[in-house]
Design a protein around this motif. Sequence first.
Motif, PDB file in Angstrom:
ATOM      1  N   ASP A 165       0.826  -1.207   0.000  1.00 17.15           N
ATOM      2  CA  ASP A 165       0.000   0.000   0.000  1.00 17.15           C
ATOM      3  C   ASP A 165       0.863   1.260   0.000  1.00 17.15           C
ATOM      4  OD1 ASP A 165      -2.568   0.789  -0.143  1.00 17.15           O
ATOM      5  OD2 ASP A 165      -3.146   0.168   1.877  1.00 17.15           O
ATOM      6  N   PRO A 166       1.728   1.424  -1.011  1.00 14.31           N
ATOM      7  CA  PRO A 166       2.706   2.522  -0.953  1.00 14.31           C
ATOM      8  C   PRO A 166       2.082   3.919  -0.916  1.00 14.31           C
ATOM      9  CG  PRO A 166       2.698   1.482  -3.126  1.00 14.31           C
ATOM     10  CD  PRO A 166       1.855   0.624  -2.236  1.00 14.31           C
ATOM     11  N   ASP A 167       0.834   4.046  -1.373  1.00 14.53           N
ATOM     12  CA  ASP A 167       0.200   5.374  -1.372  1.00 14.53           C
ATOM     13  C   ASP A 167      -0.218   5.829   0.024  1.00 14.53           C
ATOM     14  OD1 ASP A 167       0.523   5.494  -4.076  1.00 14.53           O
ATOM     15  OD2 ASP A 167      -1.496   4.777  -4.541  1.00 14.53           O
ATOM     16  N   THR A 168      -0.126   4.944   1.023  1.00 14.36           N
ATOM     17  CA  THR A 168      -0.596   5.308   2.364  1.00 14.36           C
ATOM     18  C   THR A 168       0.545   5.587   3.335  1.00 14.36           C
ATOM     19  OG1 THR A 168      -0.698   3.024   3.164  1.00 14.36           O
ATOM     20  CG2 THR A 168      -2.660   3.888   2.037  1.00 14.36           C
ATOM     21  N   ALA A 183      15.123   9.776  11.200  1.00 15.54           N
ATOM     22  CA  ALA A 183      14.175   9.151  10.278  1.00 15.54           C
ATOM     23  C   ALA A 183      12.773   9.327  10.820  1.00 15.54           C
ATOM     24  CB  ALA A 183      14.491   7.666  10.098  1.00 15.54           C
ATOM     25  N   ALA A 184      11.805   9.269   9.929  1.00 17.67           N
ATOM     26  CA  ALA A 184      10.415   9.437  10.340  1.00 17.67           C
ATOM     27  C   ALA A 184       9.519   8.900   9.238  1.00 17.67           C
ATOM     28  CB  ALA A 184      10.116  10.915  10.586  1.00 17.67           C
ATOM     29  N   ARG A 185       8.251   8.703   9.592  1.00 20.65           N
ATOM     30  CA  ARG A 185       7.291   8.277   8.569  1.00 20.65           C
ATOM     31  C   ARG A 185       5.984   9.031   8.769  1.00 20.65           C
ATOM     32  NH1 ARG A 185       7.055   4.671  12.681  1.00 20.65           N
ATOM     33  NH2 ARG A 185       5.026   3.724  13.179  1.00 20.65           N
ATOM     34  N   MET A 186       5.158   8.988   7.745  1.00 16.32           N
ATOM     35  CA  MET A 186       3.827   9.592   7.810  1.00 16.32           C
ATOM     36  C   MET A 186       2.839   8.581   7.256  1.00 16.32           C
ATOM     37  SD  MET A 186       2.467  13.163   6.168  1.00 16.32           S
ATOM     38  CE  MET A 186       3.016  12.821   4.488  1.00 16.32           C
ATOM     39  N   GLU A 187       1.748   8.382   7.985  1.00 13.70           N
ATOM     40  CA  GLU A 187       0.716   7.465   7.527  1.00 13.70           C
ATOM     41  C   GLU A 187      -0.480   8.287   7.053  1.00 13.70           C
ATOM     42  OE1 GLU A 187       0.112   4.452  10.501  1.00 13.70           O
ATOM     43  OE2 GLU A 187       2.219   3.829  10.398  1.00 13.70           O
ATOM     44  N   LEU A 188      -0.841   8.087   5.787  1.00 14.15           N
ATOM     45  CA  LEU A 188      -1.947   8.808   5.164  1.00 14.15           C
ATOM     46  C   LEU A 188      -3.191   7.943   5.289  1.00 14.15           C
ATOM     47  CD1 LEU A 188       0.246   9.531   2.082  1.00 14.15           C
ATOM     48  CD2 LEU A 188      -0.448  11.293   3.694  1.00 14.15           C
ATOM     49  N   VAL A 189      -4.283   8.528   5.721  1.00 20.48           N
ATOM     50  CA  VAL A 189      -5.502   7.748   5.940  1.00 20.48           C
ATOM     51  C   VAL A 189      -6.530   8.137   4.883  1.00 20.48           C
ATOM     52  CG1 VAL A 189      -7.176   6.993   7.654  1.00 20.48           C
ATOM     53  CG2 VAL A 189      -4.946   7.826   8.400  1.00 20.48           C
ATOM     54  N   PRO A 190      -6.635   7.334   3.807  1.00 22.23           N
ATOM     55  CA  PRO A 190      -7.541   7.670   2.709  1.00 22.23           C
ATOM     56  C   PRO A 190      -8.976   7.837   3.205  1.00 22.23           C
ATOM     57  CG  PRO A 190      -6.117   5.824   2.103  1.00 22.23           C
ATOM     58  CD  PRO A 190      -5.922   6.066   3.569  1.00 22.23           C
ATOM     59  N   GLY A 191      -9.684   8.805   2.604  1.00 21.97           N
ATOM     60  CA  GLY A 191     -11.069   9.026   2.999  1.00 21.97           C
ATOM     61  C   GLY A 191     -11.234   9.907   4.221  1.00 21.97           C
ATOM     62  N   THR A 192     -10.104  10.362   4.808  1.00 21.89           N
ATOM     63  CA  THR A 192     -10.162  11.277   5.948  1.00 21.89           C
ATOM     64  C   THR A 192      -9.392  12.546   5.588  1.00 21.89           C
ATOM     65  OG1 THR A 192      -8.081  10.749   7.086  1.00 21.89           O
ATOM     66  CG2 THR A 192      -9.931   9.234   7.412  1.00 21.89           C
ATOM     67  N   ARG A 193      -9.427  13.501   6.509  1.00 24.67           N
ATOM     68  CA  ARG A 193      -8.660  14.737   6.308  1.00 24.67           C
ATOM     69  C   ARG A 193      -7.324  14.707   7.048  1.00 24.67           C
ATOM     70  NH1 ARG A 193     -14.370  17.671   7.196  1.00 24.67           N
ATOM     71  NH2 ARG A 193     -14.792  15.522   7.855  1.00 24.67           N
ATOM     72  N   PHE A 194      -6.980  13.528   7.594  1.00 19.65           N
ATOM     73  CA  PHE A 194      -5.824  13.437   8.485  1.00 19.65           C
ATOM     74  C   PHE A 194      -4.690  12.588   7.936  1.00 19.65           C
ATOM     75  CE2 PHE A 194      -9.307  14.426  11.352  1.00 19.65           C
ATOM     76  CZ  PHE A 194      -8.735  15.312  12.250  1.00 19.65           C
ATOM     77  N   ALA A 195      -3.465  13.074   8.169  1.00 17.52           N
ATOM     78  CA  ALA A 195      -2.268  12.248   8.018  1.00 17.52           C
ATOM     79  C   ALA A 195      -1.581  12.245   9.387  1.00 17.52           C
ATOM     80  CB  ALA A 195      -1.346  12.824   6.959  1.00 17.52           C
ATOM     81  N   ALA A 220       4.839  17.417   6.094  1.00 17.58           N
ATOM     82  CA  ALA A 220       3.662  18.289   5.983  1.00 17.58           C
ATOM     83  C   ALA A 220       3.449  18.723   4.537  1.00 17.58           C
ATOM     84  CB  ALA A 220       3.823  19.506   6.888  1.00 17.58           C
ATOM     85  N   ARG A 221       4.531  19.069   3.857  1.00 18.56           N
ATOM     86  CA  ARG A 221       4.413  19.467   2.449  1.00 18.56           C
ATOM     87  C   ARG A 221       3.914  18.298   1.596  1.00 18.56           C
ATOM     88  NH1 ARG A 221       9.336  22.624   3.775  1.00 18.56           N
ATOM     89  NH2 ARG A 221      10.643  20.893   3.046  1.00 18.56           N
ATOM     90  N   ALA A 222       4.400  17.091   1.913  1.00 20.45           N
ATOM     91  CA  ALA A 222       3.965  15.903   1.169  1.00 20.45           C
ATOM     92  C   ALA A 222       2.472  15.633   1.405  1.00 20.45           C
ATOM     93  CB  ALA A 222       4.791  14.691   1.583  1.00 20.45           C
ATOM     94  N   ALA A 223       2.003  15.839   2.634  1.00 20.24           N
ATOM     95  CA  ALA A 223       0.575  15.632   2.941  1.00 20.24           C
ATOM     96  C   ALA A 223      -0.282  16.667   2.212  1.00 20.24           C
ATOM     97  CB  ALA A 223       0.343  15.708   4.449  1.00 20.24           C
ATOM     98  N   ALA A 224       0.173  17.913   2.218  1.00 15.64           N
ATOM     99  CA  ALA A 224      -0.578  18.981   1.545  1.00 15.64           C
ATOM    100  C   ALA A 224      -0.695  18.689   0.050  1.00 15.64           C
ATOM    101  CB  ALA A 224       0.111  20.325   1.773  1.00 15.64           C
ATOM    102  N   ALA A 225       0.397  18.194  -0.544  1.00 14.16           N
ATOM    103  CA  ALA A 225       0.390  17.889  -1.977  1.00 14.16           C
ATOM    104  C   ALA A 225      -0.607  16.778  -2.308  1.00 14.16           C
ATOM    105  CB  ALA A 225       1.791  17.484  -2.425  1.00 14.16           C
ATOM    106  N   ARG A 226      -0.912  15.945  -1.326  1.00 11.42           N
ATOM    107  CA  ARG A 226      -1.862  14.845  -1.527  1.00 11.42           C
ATOM    108  C   ARG A 226      -3.274  15.216  -1.089  1.00 11.42           C
ATOM    109  NH1 ARG A 226       3.150  12.890  -0.939  1.00 11.42           N
ATOM    110  NH2 ARG A 226       3.733  10.820  -1.719  1.00 11.42           N
ATOM    111  N   GLY A 227      -3.472  16.479  -0.691  1.00 11.26           N
ATOM    112  CA  GLY A 227      -4.820  16.947  -0.395  1.00 11.26           C
ATOM    113  C   GLY A 227      -5.283  16.781   1.039  1.00 11.26           C
TER     114      GLY A 227
END
Length: 261
Positions: A165-168, A183-195, A220-227
Amino acid sequence: MAHTDHPALLALFDRELREGARPDDPGGRVERTGGVVRCVATAQGWNGVVWSALDEAEADAAIAAQIAHYTGLGLEFEWKLYGHDRPADLGQRLRAAGFRPEPEETLMIGEIGELVLDAEPPPGVRLEPVTDPTGVDLVADVHEKAFGADSSWLRDQLLARLSADPDTVVAVVAMAGDEPVSAARMELVPGTRFAGLWGGGTVESWRGRGVYRALVAHRARAAAARGYRYLQVDASSQSRPILEHLGFTPLTTTTPYLYTP
């Protein structure tokens, strides 16, 4: 929603990420039973209760039911307790049932459009995206040095997520020459407004130089670019002041209660 409307923001967080939880792991599932929402995965994945709507009369039975469920699967699990969860003595009830509390953290949320995102890594440090097993090894290496804890679970989880699930997930490592220093990671939660921002760790000799700040801004910039609109962090006492400086708001506390069969 005005960023100052804390109760509404907390309610949105509860609704989208806790009550409406999605599986963390490619092989995991979310179950809703008796006022409780729980995640069930393999022993390498994350197992635990993410949401509960309980009153004083039913809380102890619900706790016992979760213990029976996970123990029956041979899994240790976590009850993720938030400061506003009910009943008010839920933490005491968990301790009485055999749970062990880990250090309390602060749930912080930032509206991406209002955050200070101009932080760049210090001279000599570059940020590299993590997309393959070599990068995952660097992340795990930093995690072990920064937190002094085994990171085999992180290696397994991140590899599985990147392949299934590389998009998440967005993972990034800060390199000083050939040495991974943060190092760090960000988990994107499709269908929500939150990362969600997770695992921001820096090796001791590089702390206090702005690497963590740069990793937050990068994600944060990566999350914004993904909406995505909001970033959520469970902040330690070390990262909370940095995050407040960047514009994050503390909303409540969160404490992991662990149960080992």
